[in-house]
Design a protein around this motif. Structure first.
Motif, mmCIF file in Angstrom:
data_model
loop_
_atom_site.group_PDB
_atom_site.id
_atom_site.type_symbol
_atom_site.label_atom_id
_atom_site.label_comp_id
_atom_site.label_asym_id
_atom_site.label_seq_id
_atom_site.Cartn_x
_atom_site.Cartn_y
_atom_site.Cartn_z
ATOM 1 N N UNK A 39 0.845 -1.065 0.089
ATOM 2 C CA UNK A 39 0.062 -0.172 -0.101
ATOM 3 C C UNK A 39 1.020 1.100 -0.142
ATOM 4 N N UNK A 40 0.377 2.493 -0.217
ATOM 5 C CA UNK A 40 0.930 3.583 -0.266
ATOM 6 C C UNK A 40 0.851 4.108 1.201
ATOM 7 N N UNK A 41 2.189 5.110 1.203
ATOM 8 C CA UNK A 41 2.273 6.013 2.573
ATOM 9 C C UNK A 41 2.485 7.266 2.354
ATOM 10 N N UNK A 42 2.049 8.274 2.844
ATOM 11 C CA UNK A 42 2.210 9.623 2.906
ATOM 12 C C UNK A 42 2.859 9.916 4.264
ATOM 13 N N UNK A 43 3.785 10.731 4.458
ATOM 14 C CA UNK A 43 4.487 11.206 5.599
ATOM 15 C C UNK A 43 4.483 12.583 5.769
ATOM 16 N N UNK A 44 3.570 13.236 6.485
ATOM 17 C CA UNK A 44 3.438 14.672 6.490
ATOM 18 C C UNK A 44 4.335 15.177 7.482
ATOM 19 N N UNK A 45 4.950 16.375 7.521
ATOM 20 C CA UNK A 45 5.606 17.007 8.716
ATOM 21 C C UNK A 45 5.110 18.452 8.830
ATOM 22 N N UNK A 87 3.234 20.279 -0.416
ATOM 23 C CA UNK A 87 3.420 20.630 1.010
ATOM 24 C C UNK A 87 4.686 20.063 1.658
ATOM 25 N N UNK A 88 5.463 19.202 0.810
ATOM 26 C CA UNK A 88 6.709 18.573 1.509
ATOM 27 C C UNK A 88 6.547 17.173 1.981
ATOM 28 N N UNK A 89 5.369 16.629 1.964
ATOM 29 C CA UNK A 89 5.190 15.107 2.351
ATOM 30 C C UNK A 89 5.841 14.265 1.393
ATOM 31 N N UNK A 90 6.590 13.286 2.291
ATOM 32 C CA UNK A 90 7.120 12.026 1.525
ATOM 33 C C UNK A 90 5.948 11.132 1.068
ATOM 34 N N UNK A 91 5.973 10.513 -0.015
ATOM 35 C CA UNK A 91 5.314 9.612 -0.477
ATOM 36 C C UNK A 91 5.944 8.243 -0.889
ATOM 37 N N UNK A 92 5.510 7.062 -0.120
ATOM 38 C CA UNK A 92 5.991 5.870 -0.538
ATOM 39 C C UNK A 92 4.987 5.266 -1.583
ATOM 40 N N UNK A 93 5.038 5.061 -2.744
ATOM 41 C CA UNK A 93 4.325 4.750 -3.740
ATOM 42 C C UNK A 93 3.683 3.336 -3.535
ATOM 43 N N UNK A 94 4.638 2.289 -3.342
ATOM 44 C CA UNK A 94 4.069 1.023 -2.907
ATOM 45 C C UNK A 94 4.999 0.325 -1.935
#
Length: 351
Positions: A39-45, A87-94
């Motif tokens: 699944x994908x993950x968004x890491x906001x800071x 807004x600078x959040x890192x996205x891990x696609x899969x």
């Protein structure tokens, strides 16, 4: 444009190597993010609005080449397995197992480089997605059942194929006439799937003639699970009449065979008795008897003669079968000078 981005990236790397970036001052990320595999993950800071360049590194070292970066005036762009939002959040696609680990964000704010770290954990939901018990309970989730026990025993609770490994525990309620011994949890790592199996056991001892308890196997709550609680109620009552144990098919076949053999034996014995009795009667009707007559017809001396009679003639001569001696006295003699002795054999049948 491409050359400008490369030069800017080089300046960021060189600057990051020279600056002592304060941690968690001006930028903040949650310490841990979890994502189910594939699944994908968004890491906001969170950060101040007047920030400049944003870049993400794998690990805690920010002196190397970043995974991905963003120019506030240009916007982010995807690089391979990662992406970055406006807004600078890192996205891990899969997400996969190789994406598990520490990530660091670096942000320029008023010419100062700030950083924050976070950990990404890859999760794998167990199958089934709940604790299971080695009892006749339904394997669906949630699971709950009642089991009657007949003696001391044990119960095991398991979670199989999870990542990370999961600690489970027992909660016992309604305990009466029964005591428990809880063992340490056993964790087994599955190298082929990078998952864990967890097993927790307890033993129970029946202390009185009747009693029981409700046993809950509890795991930590997880959004990906159907339930974190599996329940079994165990009970016993020695005061009841012992149930009749049903016979196995082998025992039924053996019983039928013994009954048939007994009936056949009885029939054979009865048949033998009937045949012997019939044969005895047949020989008695057709038997030949030997008769010795002393001084027949008044002849002088001790003359005698021997005759044989069938059973039919024997009856006519003697009146019955089995007469062994019979003394005949003539009418014209006062003493038995002329005597006839009739002797029959003991009933020996001559064919």
């Amino acid at each position: 444009m491409v050359l400008l981005k490369e030069v800017t990236l080089l300046l960021i790397v060189l600057t990051a190597g020279r600056l002592d970036a304060p941690a968690n001052n001006g930028v903040y990320c949650d310490p841990t993010y979890r994502v189910e595999i594939k699944e994908s993950l968004i890491i906001p800071c969170s950060m101040s609005e007047d920030h400049g360049y944003i870049y993400w590194f794998r690990g805690t070292d920010i002196t190397g080449v970043p995974l991905i970066w963003q120019d506030i005036n240009v916007g982010g762009e995807g690089i391979g397995e990662y992406n970055i939002t406006d807004d600078g959040a890192l996205v891990i696609i899969s997400a996969s197992l190789k994406h598990e680990g520490i990530y660091t964000i670096g942000v320029y704010i008023s010419g100062v480089l700030y950083k924050a770290t976070t950990e990404v954990q890859i999760t794998i939901t167990p199958n089934p997605p709940c604790p299971t018990l080695n009892t006749p309970c339904d394997t669906s989730c949630p699971s709950s059942c009642s089991v009657e026990v007949s003696g001391d025993g044990g119960i095991a609770c398991s979670i199989n194929g999870s990542r990370p490994k999961i600690a489970i525990d027992w909660i016992i309620t309604g305990q009466s006439g029964i005591s428990f011994i809880v063992h340490e949890a056993d964790f087994t790592y599955n190298a082929d799937s990078s998952t864990w199996n967890t097993t927790l056991k307890l033993d129970y001892v029946l202390d009185t003639d009747a009693g029981g308890a409700t046993i809950h196997c509890v795991a930590p709550e997880n959004d990906n699970w159907d339930t974190s609680d599996t329940t079994v109620e165990i009970y016993y009552d020695y005061r009841q009449t012992e149930p009749i144990t049903p016979q196995t098919p082998q025992e039924v076949d053996t019983g039928i065979t013994m009954i048939i053999a007994t009936v056949v034996l009885v029939v054979v014995l009865v048949s033998c008795c009937i045949v012997c009795w019939y044969e005895y009667q047949r020989k008695a009707r057709k038997g030949i008897y030997t008769v010795t007559r002393q001084n027949p017809d008044g002849l002088p001396g001790n003359a005698s003669e021997t005759i044989t009679l069938t059973a039919f003639n024997w009856r006519r001569q003697t009146g019955r079968v089995g007469v062994k001696n019979r003394l005949v006295t003539p009418k014209n003699k006062s003493s038995p000078t002329n005597e006839t002795t009739e002797h029959a054999s003991s009933g020996t049948c001559l064919e």
